[in-house]
Design a protein around this motif. Structure first.
Motif, PDB file in Angstrom:
ATOM      1  N   ASP A 171      -9.365  -5.001   7.426  1.00 26.70           N
ATOM      2  CA  ASP A 171      -9.128  -3.757   8.178  1.00 26.70           C
ATOM      3  C   ASP A 171      -8.454  -2.661   7.346  1.00 26.70           C
ATOM      4  O   ASP A 171      -8.168  -1.581   7.881  1.00 26.70           O
ATOM      5  CB  ASP A 171      -8.272  -4.042   9.413  1.00 26.70           C
ATOM      6  N   LEU A 172      -8.196  -2.935   6.077  1.00 22.92           N
ATOM      7  CA  LEU A 172      -7.563  -1.912   5.250  1.00 22.92           C
ATOM      8  C   LEU A 172      -8.430  -0.648   5.169  1.00 22.92           C
ATOM      9  O   LEU A 172      -9.653  -0.726   5.064  1.00 22.92           O
ATOM     10  CB  LEU A 172      -7.337  -2.443   3.826  1.00 22.92           C
ATOM     11  N   GLU A 173      -7.771   0.496   5.203  1.00 21.77           N
ATOM     12  CA  GLU A 173      -8.457   1.760   4.988  1.00 21.77           C
ATOM     13  C   GLU A 173      -7.986   2.339   3.660  1.00 21.77           C
ATOM     14  O   GLU A 173      -6.944   1.936   3.123  1.00 21.77           O
ATOM     15  CB  GLU A 173      -8.189   2.720   6.149  1.00 21.77           C
ATOM     16  N   ILE A 174      -8.729   3.274   3.132  1.00 22.22           N
ATOM     17  CA  ILE A 174      -8.444   3.787   1.799  1.00 22.22           C
ATOM     18  C   ILE A 174      -7.041   4.381   1.718  1.00 22.22           C
ATOM     19  O   ILE A 174      -6.351   4.229   0.707  1.00 22.22           O
ATOM     20  CB  ILE A 174      -9.520   4.832   1.369  1.00 22.22           C
ATOM     21  N   HIS A 175      -6.588   5.007   2.810  1.00 20.17           N
ATOM     22  CA  HIS A 175      -5.255   5.627   2.787  1.00 20.17           C
ATOM     23  C   HIS A 175      -4.124   4.613   2.971  1.00 20.17           C
ATOM     24  O   HIS A 175      -2.948   4.973   2.891  1.00 20.17           O
ATOM     25  CB  HIS A 175      -5.158   6.729   3.847  1.00 20.17           C
ATOM     26  N   ASP A 176      -4.462   3.338   3.236  1.00 23.42           N
ATOM     27  CA  ASP A 176      -3.440   2.298   3.354  1.00 23.42           C
ATOM     28  C   ASP A 176      -2.954   1.819   1.991  1.00 23.42           C
ATOM     29  O   ASP A 176      -1.945   1.109   1.901  1.00 23.42           O
ATOM     30  CB  ASP A 176      -3.984   1.093   4.134  1.00 23.42           C
ATOM     31  N   ILE A 177      -3.676   2.177   0.942  1.00 21.17           N
ATOM     32  CA  ILE A 177      -3.304   1.767  -0.416  1.00 21.17           C
ATOM     33  C   ILE A 177      -2.564   2.906  -1.103  1.00 21.17           C
ATOM     34  O   ILE A 177      -3.070   4.023  -1.195  1.00 21.17           O
ATOM     35  CB  ILE A 177      -4.555   1.389  -1.240  1.00 21.17           C
ATOM     36  N   ASP A 178      -1.366   2.623  -1.581  1.00 23.84           N
ATOM     37  CA  ASP A 178      -0.567   3.610  -2.318  1.00 23.84           C
ATOM     38  C   ASP A 178      -0.491   3.147  -3.773  1.00 23.84           C
ATOM     39  O   ASP A 178       0.299   2.250  -4.109  1.00 23.84           O
ATOM     40  CB  ASP A 178       0.833   3.721  -1.712  1.00 23.84           C
ATOM     41  N   MET A 179      -1.319   3.737  -4.620  1.00 21.34           N
ATOM     42  CA  MET A 179      -1.374   3.308  -6.011  1.00 21.34           C
ATOM     43  C   MET A 179      -0.172   3.787  -6.819  1.00 21.34           C
ATOM     44  O   MET A 179       0.074   3.282  -7.909  1.00 21.34           O
ATOM     45  CB  MET A 179      -2.672   3.808  -6.655  1.00 21.34           C
ATOM     46  N   SER A 180       0.564   4.757  -6.308  1.00 24.20           N
ATOM     47  CA  SER A 180       1.758   5.211  -7.027  1.00 24.20           C
ATOM     48  C   SER A 180       2.919   4.251  -6.830  1.00 24.20           C
ATOM     49  O   SER A 180       3.776   4.101  -7.704  1.00 24.20           O
ATOM     50  CB  SER A 180       2.156   6.613  -6.560  1.00 24.20           C
ATOM     51  N   LEU A 181       2.960   3.577  -5.676  1.00 20.97           N
ATOM     52  CA  LEU A 181       4.028   2.615  -5.389  1.00 20.97           C
ATOM     53  C   LEU A 181       3.549   1.172  -5.460  1.00 20.97           C
ATOM     54  O   LEU A 181       4.340   0.243  -5.306  1.00 20.97           O
ATOM     55  CB  LEU A 181       4.613   2.880  -3.995  1.00 20.97           C
ATOM     56  N   ASP A 182       2.234   0.988  -5.698  1.00 20.52           N
ATOM     57  CA  ASP A 182       1.645  -0.353  -5.716  1.00 20.52           C
ATOM     58  C   ASP A 182       1.928  -1.109  -4.420  1.00 20.52           C
ATOM     59  O   ASP A 182       2.436  -2.240  -4.420  1.00 20.52           O
ATOM     60  CB  ASP A 182       2.146  -1.153  -6.927  1.00 20.52           C
ATOM     61  N   THR A 183       1.598  -0.474  -3.301  1.00 17.20           N
ATOM     62  CA  THR A 183       1.817  -1.106  -2.003  1.00 17.20           C
ATOM     63  C   THR A 183       0.573  -0.969  -1.129  1.00 17.20           C
ATOM     64  O   THR A 183      -0.252  -0.071  -1.320  1.00 17.20           O
ATOM     65  CB  THR A 183       3.008  -0.478  -1.252  1.00 17.20           C
ATOM     66  N   ALA A 184       0.479  -1.875  -0.158  1.00 19.21           N
ATOM     67  CA  ALA A 184      -0.590  -1.827   0.839  1.00 19.21           C
ATOM     68  C   ALA A 184       0.031  -1.890   2.221  1.00 19.21           C
ATOM     69  O   ALA A 184       1.013  -2.610   2.437  1.00 19.21           O
ATOM     70  CB  ALA A 184      -1.554  -3.001   0.650  1.00 19.21           C
ATOM     71  N   LEU A 185      -0.521  -1.124   3.141  1.00 18.80           N
ATOM     72  CA  LEU A 185      -0.045  -1.128   4.520  1.00 18.80           C
ATOM     73  C   LEU A 185      -0.987  -1.995   5.343  1.00 18.80           C
ATOM     74  O   LEU A 185      -2.138  -1.631   5.577  1.00 18.80           O
ATOM     75  CB  LEU A 185      -0.014   0.298   5.083  1.00 18.80           C
ATOM     76  N   TYR A 186      -0.481  -3.153   5.768  1.00 17.07           N
ATOM     77  CA  TYR A 186      -1.286  -4.061   6.573  1.00 17.07           C
ATOM     78  C   TYR A 186      -1.031  -3.808   8.051  1.00 17.07           C
ATOM     79  O   TYR A 186       0.100  -3.552   8.469  1.00 17.07           O
ATOM     80  CB  TYR A 186      -0.949  -5.520   6.260  1.00 17.07           C
ATOM     81  N   HIS A 187      -2.103  -3.915   8.841  1.00 13.50           N
ATOM     82  CA  HIS A 187      -2.009  -3.764  10.286  1.00 13.50           C
ATOM     83  C   HIS A 187      -2.123  -5.168  10.877  1.00 13.50           C
ATOM     84  O   HIS A 187      -3.217  -5.698  11.045  1.00 13.50           O
ATOM     85  CB  HIS A 187      -3.115  -2.841  10.799  1.00 13.50           C
ATOM     86  N   GLY A 188      -0.974  -5.762  11.181  1.00 16.19           N
ATOM     87  CA  GLY A 188      -0.933  -7.156  11.590  1.00 16.19           C
ATOM     88  C   GLY A 188      -1.196  -7.374  13.066  1.00 16.19           C
ATOM     89  O   GLY A 188      -1.521  -6.456  13.819  1.00 16.19           O
ATOM     90  N   LYS A 189      -1.022  -8.626  13.484  1.00 13.05           N
ATOM     91  CA  LYS A 189      -1.236  -8.992  14.875  1.00 13.05           C
ATOM     92  C   LYS A 189      -0.239  -8.269  15.777  1.00 13.05           C
ATOM     93  O   LYS A 189       0.900  -8.015  15.389  1.00 13.05           O
ATOM     94  CB  LYS A 189      -1.080 -10.511  15.049  1.00 13.05           C
ATOM     95  N   GLY A 190      -0.700  -7.983  16.989  1.00 13.71           N
ATOM     96  CA  GLY A 190       0.184  -7.343  17.957  1.00 13.71           C
ATOM     97  C   GLY A 190       0.556  -5.932  17.589  1.00 13.71           C
ATOM     98  O   GLY A 190       1.597  -5.423  18.041  1.00 13.71           O
ATOM     99  N   GLY A 191      -0.257  -5.274  16.764  1.00 11.75           N
ATOM    100  CA  GLY A 191       0.033  -3.895  16.384  1.00 11.75           C
ATOM    101  C   GLY A 191       1.233  -3.754  15.467  1.00 11.75           C
ATOM    102  O   GLY A 191       1.828  -2.675  15.386  1.00 11.75           O
ATOM    103  N   LYS A 192       1.605  -4.824  14.773  1.00 14.09           N
ATOM    104  CA  LYS A 192       2.764  -4.791  13.888  1.00 14.09           C
ATOM    105  C   LYS A 192       2.327  -4.464  12.462  1.00 14.09           C
ATOM    106  O   LYS A 192       1.676  -5.272  11.797  1.00 14.09           O
ATOM    107  CB  LYS A 192       3.500  -6.137  13.925  1.00 14.09           C
ATOM    108  N   ASP A 193       2.696  -3.291  11.996  1.00 17.74           N
ATOM    109  CA  ASP A 193       2.377  -2.871  10.633  1.00 17.74           C
ATOM    110  C   ASP A 193       3.474  -3.325   9.678  1.00 17.74           C
ATOM    111  O   ASP A 193       4.646  -3.427  10.054  1.00 17.74           O
ATOM    112  CB  ASP A 193       2.238  -1.353  10.551  1.00 17.74           C
ATOM    113  N   ARG A 194       3.085  -3.585   8.443  1.00 21.13           N
ATOM    114  CA  ARG A 194       4.078  -3.892   7.413  1.00 21.13           C
ATOM    115  C   ARG A 194       3.524  -3.465   6.067  1.00 21.13           C
ATOM    116  O   ARG A 194       2.318  -3.506   5.839  1.00 21.13           O
ATOM    117  CB  ARG A 194       4.418  -5.390   7.389  1.00 21.13           C
TER     118      ARG A 194
END
Length: 315
Positions: A171-194
């Protein structure tokens, strides 16, 4: 995950379909994820199908969910255990609990037929982890000079490096990846992002893929992972199929995304990592999951301690 709820619901007799359609509306209103809705509706549809197939047992229950009894649920669970597994039967039990509890809340039933039905007992198994050598073999099947090879390497490294669920990576979208910080925003179960960090090798694989992705005919889509051909994204089912093919090519049996999740938890606990931190990284809200996922690491640590202590070997 996308699915046609109405198509699934319409497979049932009219009374069942009517209640399931209302239930699905309530689930959507409560913002339940599509995967959860699918699993819930599938369990109810399977119960209905079972009662309809074995109509000589309970013909009324096969037509109307309000006629389902405790005995019907128990027969269904026995059938699930015998034809699938105790683990599957337990998952169906939990899903059906939600359906009949909803019927009680809607005042369609006074008492749920599951109120006095025991949950199936699931055997505890040590989940097989995947070693670094196996992961390396799978990665070696990816020709990073090609679009599919670069994409698949990035996907595999995301699983191995972050321990994410299949749905979270899919479910990752292109804007969920931050290449400057080397992080990914995951959209977990129950609407819990991390937000989680990934390492240098994963970062390089992502950069390589994103450069190729910018030249793809479907580059305007928001989805991070694109299908090799056509203007479509790569679904979670597509990722599963890709992993199966890569596993076969690498001679690694039973390759699926969850093995890396178990491996991540295994290595974290084996290295003495904090359980609370692991729960945050992997998106768990219950400490039952770290115990389940960390069982293989606990067994390995116990074996290492046993070998070191040499109890009974010096007599």
């Amino acid at each position: 995950m996308k699915f046609d709820a109405d198509r699934l619901i319409s497979r049932n007799p009219s009374m069942w379909a009517s209640f399931l359609r209302d239930w699905d509306r309530s689930l959507r209103a409560a913002d339940h994820p599509a995967t959860t809705r699918y699993n819930y509706l599938l369990a109810a549809t399977q119960l209905c199908g079972f009662l309809g197939t074995f109509g000589h047992i309970r013909s009324g229950a096969g037509q109307d969910p309000l006629a389902v009894t405790k005995a019907d649920i128990e027969r269904f669970q026995v059938w699930m255990i015998e034809t699938r597994s105790a683990s599957t039967a337990l998952n169906k039990h939990k899903s059906l609990q939600q359906f009949f509890s909803w019927l009680v809340a809607e005042e369609e039933l006074d008492v749920s037929p599951l109120a006095r039905v025991r949950q199936p007992r699931r055997k505890k198994k040590l989940i097989p982890i995947i070693g670094e050598d196996q992961t390396r073999k799978v990665l070696n099947t990816c020709d990073r000079r090609t679009f599919a090879g670069a994409r698949d390497e990035a996907i595999i490294r995301m699983f191995a490096n972050t321990g994410a669920r299949l749905s979270e990576v899919a479910d990752l979208e292109i804007h969920d990846i931050d290449m400057s910080l080397d992080t990914a925003l995951y959209h977990g179960k129950g609407g819990k992002d991390r937000r989680v960090r990934f390492g240098p090798k994963t970062g390089r694989a992502l950069s390589r893929y994103i450069r190729m992705r910018s030249q793809h005919r479907a580059a305007q889509l928001s989805h991070l992972w694109l299908a090799q051909k056509g203007a479509a994204h790569l679904s979670d089912n597509g990722i599963q199929m890709m992993l199966r093919r890569r596993g076969q090519a690498a001679d690694v049996e039973h390759l699926h995304a969850h093995r890396w999740r178990h491996t991540y938890a295994h290595e974290w606990k084996r290295a003495g990592g904090d359980t609370g931190d692991l729960m945050v990284v992997l998106g768990w809200s219950s400490d039952e999951m770290p115990r389940h996922y960390g069982a293989s690491a606990a067994a390995e640590r116990a074996q290492e301690t046993q070998a070191r202590l040499r109890i009974g070997e010096d007599v």
